[in-house]
Write a protein that holds these residues in place. Structure first.
Motif, mmCIF file in Angstrom:
data_model
loop_
_atom_site.group_PDB
_atom_site.id
_atom_site.type_symbol
_atom_site.label_atom_id
_atom_site.label_comp_id
_atom_site.label_asym_id
_atom_site.label_seq_id
_atom_site.Cartn_x
_atom_site.Cartn_y
_atom_site.Cartn_z
ATOM 1 N N LEU A 92 1.960 2.645 3.625
ATOM 2 C CA LEU A 92 1.988 1.848 2.392
ATOM 3 C C LEU A 92 1.599 2.686 1.185
ATOM 4 N N ALA A 93 0.628 3.557 1.356
ATOM 5 C CA ALA A 93 0.169 4.410 0.251
ATOM 6 C C ALA A 93 1.220 5.448 -0.144
ATOM 7 N N ALA A 94 2.133 5.780 0.766
ATOM 8 C CA ALA A 94 3.105 6.847 0.522
ATOM 9 C C ALA A 94 4.532 6.337 0.309
ATOM 10 N N LEU A 95 4.703 5.033 0.110
ATOM 11 C CA LEU A 95 6.058 4.497 -0.073
ATOM 12 C C LEU A 95 6.738 5.103 -1.292
ATOM 13 N N PRO A 96 8.049 5.326 -1.206
ATOM 14 C CA PRO A 96 8.770 5.814 -2.378
ATOM 15 C C PRO A 96 8.768 4.767 -3.493
ATOM 16 N N ALA A 97 8.974 5.227 -4.710
ATOM 17 C CA ALA A 97 9.035 4.320 -5.865
ATOM 18 C C ALA A 97 10.093 3.247 -5.621
ATOM 19 N N GLY A 98 9.795 2.049 -6.063
ATOM 20 C CA GLY A 98 10.756 0.962 -5.966
ATOM 21 C C GLY A 98 10.640 0.111 -4.717
ATOM 22 N N TYR A 99 9.724 0.462 -3.795
ATOM 23 C CA TYR A 99 9.551 -0.317 -2.568
ATOM 24 C C TYR A 99 8.195 -1.010 -2.579
ATOM 25 N N ARG A 100 8.168 -2.242 -2.072
ATOM 26 C CA ARG A 100 6.942 -3.029 -1.930
ATOM 27 C C ARG A 100 6.680 -3.205 -0.445
ATOM 28 N N GLY A 101 5.630 -2.597 0.064
ATOM 29 C CA GLY A 101 5.281 -2.713 1.467
ATOM 30 C C GLY A 101 4.275 -3.819 1.688
ATOM 31 N N ILE A 102 4.505 -4.616 2.714
ATOM 32 C CA ILE A 102 3.600 -5.697 3.100
ATOM 33 C C ILE A 102 3.348 -5.567 4.593
ATOM 34 N N ALA A 103 2.086 -5.440 4.976
ATOM 35 C CA ALA A 103 1.719 -5.324 6.389
ATOM 36 C C ALA A 103 0.710 -6.419 6.726
ATOM 37 N N PRO A 104 1.120 -7.423 7.495
ATOM 38 C CA PRO A 104 0.194 -8.477 7.876
ATOM 39 C C PRO A 104 -0.579 -8.138 9.153
ATOM 40 N N ASP A 105 -1.778 -8.697 9.255
ATOM 41 C CA ASP A 105 -2.436 -8.791 10.558
ATOM 42 C C ASP A 105 -1.772 -9.966 11.256
ATOM 43 N N LEU A 106 -1.306 -9.776 12.471
ATOM 44 C CA LEU A 106 -0.698 -10.867 13.218
ATOM 45 C C LEU A 106 -1.751 -11.895 13.621
ATOM 46 N N ARG A 107 -1.296 -13.078 13.927
ATOM 47 C CA ARG A 107 -2.162 -14.150 14.437
ATOM 48 C C ARG A 107 -3.036 -13.612 15.569
ATOM 49 N N GLY A 108 -4.356 -13.799 15.439
ATOM 50 C CA GLY A 108 -5.281 -13.363 16.471
ATOM 51 C C GLY A 108 -5.702 -11.905 16.378
ATOM 52 N N TYR A 109 -5.215 -11.187 15.384
ATOM 53 C CA TYR A 109 -5.552 -9.780 15.200
ATOM 54 C C TYR A 109 -6.203 -9.588 13.830
#
Length: 148
Positions: free
Chosen positions: A51-68
């Motif tokens: 997420l910290a290294a994504l190229p310009a123009g991209y929005r990264g979303i990383a969820p914790d899954l249910r129970g994690y």
């Protein structure tokens, strides 16, 4: 509790129609959406450096899954395979106003994004699998006879 995240990475709790979902994000809010789904015995922070290294123009979303991680520990109905988790990802997309996104899944997360693509192909811009689990589940078998 505050997290010590890499520069450019933020965290939030997103209420959805299914569970309260903890997410970490990177990139501009109006960027091309990319959902990163972690594997078993892991959490969203698996994707933090990405997420910290994504190229310009991209929005990264990383969820914790249910129970994690920091997401609500709601029960999982194992008779539905990975669908509780893939339905949770769709609910997160809805809560964030995303009609579709690029999906990236690692390990069990690969199985989850494959299930999402099967059930909701119109929500998938692209699908990237990183060391994904077998599409037949943890046992790695398929068919009526349950053979490899």
């Amino acid at each position: 509790m505050t997290l010590d995240l890499l520069p450019g990475v933020q965290s939030a709790i997103v209420p959805t129609s299914r569970v309260e979902t903890f997410v970490i994000t990177g990139g501009p809010g109006d960027g091309e959406p990319v959902l990163f789904v972690h594997g078993n015995v892991s959490a969203a922070r698996f994707w933090e450096e990405t997420l910290a290294a994504l190229p310009a123009g991209y929005r990264g979303i990383a969820p914790d899954l249910r129970g994690y991680g920091r997401t609500e520990a709601a029960p999982v109905d194992a008779t539905r395979g990975l669908r509780d988790w893939s339905d949770d990802v769709v609910a997160l997309m809805d809560a964030l106003g995303m009609d579709s996104a690029h999906l990236v899944g690692w390990s069990m997360g690969g199985g989850i994004v494959m299930q999402l693509a099967i059930d909701h192909p119109e929500r998938v811009r692209s699908l990237t699998l990183v060391s994904a689990m077998s599409p037949y589940g943890f046992g790695g078998t398929g068919g009526v006879e349950g053979v490899a």
